[in-house]
Design a protein around this motif. Structure first.
Motif, PDB file in Angstrom:
ATOM      1  N   LYS A   8      13.901   1.700  22.738  1.00  0.00           N
ATOM      2  CA  LYS A   8      14.305   2.310  21.471  1.00  0.00           C
ATOM      3  C   LYS A   8      14.726   3.765  21.616  1.00  0.00           C
ATOM      4  CE  LYS A   8      11.784  -0.569  18.209  1.00  0.00           C
ATOM      5  NZ  LYS A   8      10.731  -0.612  17.179  1.00  0.00           N
ATOM      6  N   ALA A   9      14.481   4.349  22.777  1.00  0.00           N
ATOM      7  CA  ALA A   9      14.852   5.746  22.999  1.00  0.00           C
ATOM      8  C   ALA A   9      16.349   5.911  22.731  1.00  0.00           C
ATOM      9  CB  ALA A   9      14.521   6.147  24.422  1.00  0.00           C
ATOM     10  N   ILE A  10      16.717   7.101  22.251  1.00  0.00           N
ATOM     11  CA  ILE A  10      18.093   7.289  21.780  1.00  0.00           C
ATOM     12  C   ILE A  10      18.893   8.194  22.714  1.00  0.00           C
ATOM     13  CG2 ILE A  10      19.517   8.003  19.837  1.00  0.00           C
ATOM     14  CD1 ILE A  10      16.954   7.631  18.097  1.00  0.00           C
ATOM     15  N   ARG A  35      20.717   5.447  17.522  1.00  0.00           N
ATOM     16  CA  ARG A  35      20.017   4.232  17.180  1.00  0.00           C
ATOM     17  C   ARG A  35      20.894   3.620  16.095  1.00  0.00           C
ATOM     18  NH1 ARG A  35      16.522   0.777  19.429  1.00  0.00           N
ATOM     19  NH2 ARG A  35      16.165  -0.813  17.864  1.00  0.00           N
ATOM     20  N   PHE A  50      15.879   5.595  31.223  1.00  0.00           N
ATOM     21  CA  PHE A  50      15.817   4.300  30.542  1.00  0.00           C
ATOM     22  C   PHE A  50      16.952   3.387  31.007  1.00  0.00           C
ATOM     23  CE2 PHE A  50      13.605   7.261  27.846  1.00  0.00           C
ATOM     24  CZ  PHE A  50      12.528   6.534  27.369  1.00  0.00           C
ATOM     25  N   TYR A  88      13.053   7.186  15.665  1.00  0.00           N
ATOM     26  CA  TYR A  88      12.373   6.999  16.949  1.00  0.00           C
ATOM     27  C   TYR A  88      11.401   8.137  17.174  1.00  0.00           C
ATOM     28  CZ  TYR A  88      11.659   6.524  22.012  1.00  0.00           C
ATOM     29  OH  TYR A  88      11.105   6.384  23.258  1.00  0.00           O
ATOM     30  N   GLU A 109      12.958  11.712  16.470  1.00  0.00           N
ATOM     31  CA  GLU A 109      14.406  11.648  16.352  1.00  0.00           C
ATOM     32  C   GLU A 109      14.843  11.105  15.002  1.00  0.00           C
ATOM     33  OE1 GLU A 109      16.745  10.810  19.602  1.00  0.00           O
ATOM     34  OE2 GLU A 109      15.121  10.764  21.076  1.00  0.00           O
TER      35      GLU A 109
END
Lengths: 360, 126
Positions: free
Chosen positions: A287-289, A311, A344, B41, B61
């Motif tokens: 889910k990291a952006i 996201r 990631f 996030y 975020e």
């Protein structure tokens, strides 16, 4: 800092304002997610008066526009709109723009706000030796973008503009309060929608009607998430003096079979030999952006950087467009993105993350 | 007007610390969540990570941007709020109920350097 004619309205609505392209622009009103969803599911209106407009007239207008524009305007009929780029001789991008064909001797160009001064200087310079008149009308025109599946109905019911006959990428002009305005079925959201160009008073009156009718005002925040999800480029991120449309995989809008245009040889060479870099889509498993500027790696090696990342809102995934080494950018390749201190995994995907819903 | 809770400690970077015994719950203030907009996030540390006061321990975020999280006090991470992994928007719903990390405080004396509710209200100009 420049202001659009609707600036006071945005402030009164409590919009979060921020500089963009030399203008103090609304980023969001209700919130990016709410505004984004309004456009995907119903309708929203954007003040895009910061965009620049340049009118080219004269007996050599067609020949001249074809000289500075990558797409082929020979196929345009009066009332057609085309998307394409102006390039430097080395293939780098001066700007991406829309060209409206009024008639054989008159074309209306819509350019990016941040590039107005640069573009107008470029257009003037290149026009030497052509029998054309270049008129920068950016200060005169304000612009609204009414976008979303209910845009056609909104134009009809709220603004009394019947645009049902317009097909995608066409326009008409009409009289409004004694003034000639331009209405086109175009946009930057991946949804059906319209863009309206008119003088300040007409645009202010239209804005007030749209607000009174409860149409969601939308800021540049969701304009960016909307265009990103359908893989549309933003000048400065995905196109620049260093990024040609070939590198940005926008070759469709570069007609190499056209007789000539500035940057043609460079683009033909890049296409034949393969450019060093390539713009790709990335999908993260986590889910990291990924954000603009973050490094993209293949193994331990940096192979590029993120140009835009979010996201997704209509797509529940962490996504990016990234400029990477050509070999690293093959579809399904496994790369990774450095986000703060961690790395990631990401896979190369097509950069149309969400399906466009244009009314063709 | 932002919600501010009496009895908590506040940092200039808009984190709060809620103290219970030797534990401190660290999150972002209601003012901060409002400024950020929709949180999509939360980047959280691992249980067992040690931080000194002022250290970056993660990020929160929004759609538009990432904001670093700095812990106002030093300590060892005892727990992270796992509910935020699936539903980061909980921070928008109630920033004070949805703390981000639970720290075993290294030095309760560090709390003295933080703002109380009244000082924080002045700090954000409300």
């Amino acid at each position: 800092m420049k202001k659009t004619c609707l600036h006071d309205k945005h402030v009164a609505l409590g919009a979060l304002m921020s500089p963009f392209g030399g203008f103090d622009m609304p980023i969001q009103y209700a919130g990016i997610v709410e505004e984004h969803n309004a456009v995907r599911n119903a309708v929203g209106v954007f003040d895009v008066s910061h965009m620049g407009e340049v009118r080219i007239t004269g007996p050599e207008a067609k020949k001249y526009v074809n000289h500075i524009f990558t797409n082929d305007i020979n196929v345009m009929k009066a009332g057609d709109v085309q998307y394409g780029m102006m390039l430097y001789p080395d293939g780098g991008t001066v700007d991406d723009l829309l060209v409206y064909k009024v008639d054989e001797n008159e074309y209306f160009l819509v350019i990016n706000a941040a590039n107005i001064d640069k573009d107008v200087a470029w257009i003037n310079e290149q026009s030497q030796g052509y029998n054309v008149k270049v008129d920068n009308q950016s200060e005169y025109y304000a612009q609204l973008a009414v976008q979303g599946p209910e845009a056609e109905k909104t134009l009809l019911n709220v603004l009394q503009i019947d645009a049902t006959a317009l097909t995608f990428y066409t326009f008409f002009t009409m009289k409004c309060d004694g003034e000639e305005i331009i209405v086109s079925r175009t946009g930057y959201t991946g949804e059906d929608g319209f863009e309206i160009y008119a003088g300040h008073d007409v645009i202010i009156a239209m804005w007030d009607k749209l607000m009174a009718a409860g149409v969601q005002p939308c800021g540049l925040g969701c304009r960016d998430t909307l265009r990103f999800e359908v893989g549309l480029p933003l000048y400065g991120d995905e196109l620049s003096p260093e990024i040609s449309p070939i590198v940005a995989t926008l070759g469709f809008f570069v007609k190499l079979d056209k007789e000539e245009f500035i940057g043609k040889e460079a683009c033909a060479r890049q296409k034949a030999e393969g450019s060093a870099k390539k713009l790709v889509g990335l999908e993260l498993k986590d889910k990291a952006i990924p954000r603009h500027g973050y490094e993209v790696l293949q193994g331990d090696k940096v192979v590029g950087y993120v140009t835009t990342g979010y996201r997704g809102i209509s797509v529940d995934k962490s996504l990016a467009m990234a400029l990477v080494d050509r070999e690293a950018g093959a579809l399904d390749n496994e790369l990774s993105v450095r986000i703060r201190k961690k790395v990631f995994p990401a896979v190369v995907v097509k950069k149309k993350f969400y399906k466009k819903s244009y009314k063709k | 007007m932002s919600k501010i809770i009496d009895g908590l400690y506040y940092s200039e970077t808009h984190e709060y610390v809620k103290v219970e015994g030797e534990m401190g719950y660290v999150g972002i203030t209601d003012y901060a969540q409002h400024e950020l907009g929709n949180v999509v996030y939360v980047d959280m540390p691992e249980v067992g990570d040690e931080f000194e006061a002022g250290d970056e321990f993660g990020a929160v975020e929004s759609v538009k941007a990432a904001s670093d999280l700095n812990t106002p006090v030093g300590g060892t991470v005892e727990e992270v709020n796992e509910a935020l992994e699936d539903e980061p928007g909980l921070i928008n719903k109630d920033a004070f109920a949805n703390w981000i990390i639970k720290l075993k405080l290294a030095d309760a004396g560090e709390l003295d350097g933080l703002m109380d509710a009244e000082a924080y209200r002045k700090f954000i100009g409300e």
